[in-house]
Structure formats: structure tokens, C-alpha cells
Design a protein around this motif. Sequence first.
Motif, mmCIF file in Angstrom:
data_model
loop_
_atom_site.group_PDB
_atom_site.id
_atom_site.type_symbol
_atom_site.label_atom_id
_atom_site.label_comp_id
_atom_site.label_asym_id
_atom_site.label_seq_id
_atom_site.Cartn_x
_atom_site.Cartn_y
_atom_site.Cartn_z
ATOM 1 N N ASN A 155 0.827 -1.197 0.000
ATOM 2 C CA ASN A 155 0.000 0.000 0.000
ATOM 3 C C ASN A 155 0.867 1.256 0.000
ATOM 4 N N ALA A 156 1.952 1.261 0.757
ATOM 5 C CA ALA A 156 2.874 2.405 0.774
ATOM 6 C C ALA A 156 3.486 2.616 -0.611
ATOM 7 N N LEU A 157 3.845 1.530 -1.272
ATOM 8 C CA LEU A 157 4.402 1.633 -2.622
ATOM 9 C C LEU A 157 3.378 2.224 -3.578
ATOM 10 N N ARG A 158 2.155 1.771 -3.485
ATOM 11 C CA ARG A 158 1.094 2.299 -4.352
ATOM 12 C C ARG A 158 0.892 3.790 -4.111
ATOM 13 N N ILE A 159 0.882 4.204 -2.858
ATOM 14 C CA ILE A 159 0.735 5.624 -2.532
ATOM 15 C C ILE A 159 1.912 6.410 -3.106
ATOM 16 N N SER A 160 3.113 5.888 -2.937
ATOM 17 C CA SER A 160 4.313 6.536 -3.451
ATOM 18 C C SER A 160 4.237 6.730 -4.964
ATOM 19 N N LEU A 161 3.812 5.700 -5.683
ATOM 20 C CA LEU A 161 3.691 5.790 -7.135
ATOM 21 C C LEU A 161 2.641 6.820 -7.548
ATOM 22 N N GLU A 162 1.539 6.870 -6.812
ATOM 23 C CA GLU A 162 0.490 7.853 -7.112
ATOM 24 C C GLU A 162 0.985 9.278 -6.876
#
Length: 119
Positions: free
Chosen positions: A102-109
Motif C-alpha cells: 500500500n505504501a508503494l502504491r501511494i508513493s507511485l500515485e
Amino acid sequence: MSTFHENYTREEYIQKMDSFIETQISEFKINSIGNLVLLYASLNRSISNNTYSIKRARIIQYFNKGHFIQPHTFQVFVRYFNNTENENRDLEHWTKNDIEANALRISLEIKKFLTPKTT
């Protein structure tokens, strides 16, 4: 009778169990952006410190009754952040891998949002 039931009142056993639990949860980045969702105060109070599976069911039930749930929050509870490298279909538990995905997804967004668009 289980070992736990035989020992759960002994101070030494309690300390050993507390130490084991502390070791296990210390790996979790509880105060990480990957472990953050936004909820209405009343909904947050109603689910309190329940297990992930209970929280998940309550969020989906609330949404299905026509109430608004912030998109990111809903996506977290339906595990939208999963990809082919992180297929977690365990709907009962929220794990370290979930927090990291989830942190990675937020970072990419965030990177996508902050990257200037070229025409």
C-alpha cells in the motif's frame, strides 16, 4: 488442555508471551503511510480496534448501504493495491506485506501526480 491454558497465569509465561508478541509486531510499520486510511469519526469509533476482517466487513457494509467512503480507504479494504508480485487474498489479516504494498502504491500515485506532464 493446551499449553496456554496450563500456563497463562504464570508471570514468567506472560513475560515470555509479551516478548514474543513485541518481537512479532515490531516488524510492522504501524505509523507508516501504508497503514493509513481516512474514516469518518463515527465510523472509526464504531470499528475501533477490531481485527482487520471485522473492519473490512464494516467498511464494505457501510459502502454498500450508500454511504461515501474515501476512494483510497475503500481500495485498501478491497486490496486494490495488489499486483502480480503481491497477490494477497487473505481477507482476514492485514500484514506487513500489505502495509508495504500500500505504501508503494501511494508513493507511485504521488510521483505520478508530481511529475510534470509533457505535451
